[in-house]
Write a protein that holds these residues in place. Sequence first.
Motif, short mmCIF file in Angstrom:
data_model
loop_
_atom_site.label_atom_id
_atom_site.label_comp_id
_atom_site.label_asym_id
_atom_site.label_seq_id
_atom_site.Cartn_x
_atom_site.Cartn_y
_atom_site.Cartn_z
N LEU A 1 -11.21 23.87 78.16
CA LEU A 1 -10.19 24.50 77.29
C LEU A 1 -8.89 24.72 77.90
CD1 LEU A 1 -12.33 26.40 74.92
CD2 LEU A 1 -11.35 24.29 74.30
N ILE B 1 -6.01 27.04 76.59
CA ILE B 1 -5.77 27.75 75.32
C ILE B 1 -4.20 28.22 75.35
CG2 ILE B 1 -8.10 28.60 75.23
CD1 ILE B 1 -5.61 30.78 76.71
N TYR C 1 -2.77 28.58 71.91
CA TYR C 1 -3.69 29.65 71.12
C TYR C 1 -3.14 31.13 71.46
CZ TYR C 1 -5.87 25.54 69.22
OH TYR C 1 -6.30 24.27 68.46
N SER D 1 -6.98 19.88 76.79
CA SER D 1 -8.61 20.46 76.42
C SER D 1 -9.32 19.03 76.50
CB SER D 1 -8.81 21.06 74.99
OG SER D 1 -8.25 22.46 75.34
N GLU E 1 -9.73 27.93 69.44
CA GLU E 1 -9.70 26.87 69.97
C GLU E 1 -11.11 25.98 69.44
OE1 GLU E 1 -8.05 23.58 73.03
OE2 GLU E 1 -7.81 25.39 73.48
N ASP F 1 -11.51 25.29 65.99
CA ASP F 1 -10.72 23.94 65.49
C ASP F 1 -11.51 22.68 65.76
OD1 ASP F 1 -8.68 25.60 64.58
OD2 ASP F 1 -7.46 25.19 66.30
#
Length: 164
Positions: free
Chosen positions: A56, A58, A61, A77, A107, A110
Amino acid sequence: MHASLPDATTLIGRLAEAIAPTLTADTYIVGIHTGGVWVAERLHALLKCTQPLGTLDISFYRDDFSRIGLHPQVKPSNLPFDLEGRSVLLVDDVLHSGRTVRAAMNELFDYGRPAAIRLAVLIDRGGHELPIRPDFAGHVVDVPKHQNIILSRLDDGHLTLSLA
């Protein structure tokens, strides 16, 4: 105060030992860029995890994005599996405020709704601003607010910890 930091490889070995009894064949390991991915890669190998490794970034985010700006090296990601109903072991290098972990969980959701998310960190340095605590920590140390713990990867792949 001067904190002493142990060897990163030793800490990863400790983490693997602590995680191993709880790991199932259906657990997916996901590392947070960048240091968390390095730790996750090592854990994935030590634990002989058969599921693909996820990563990931981020950056988009973060709740402090407007204050700190975009990280200059945003990486994509990569979650090469369906998260829905899966058990996830989220891995990061240093837990400080908890904001990186919160962003990573946002994330993850999502991509689907995991059955469970557990957190493994190489170092828990205190100073949490959110109610986020690791399920597994290689080392817990108090570090003054003005200092940072940095995980670096040398050219030969060796990981080192330092205070900055």
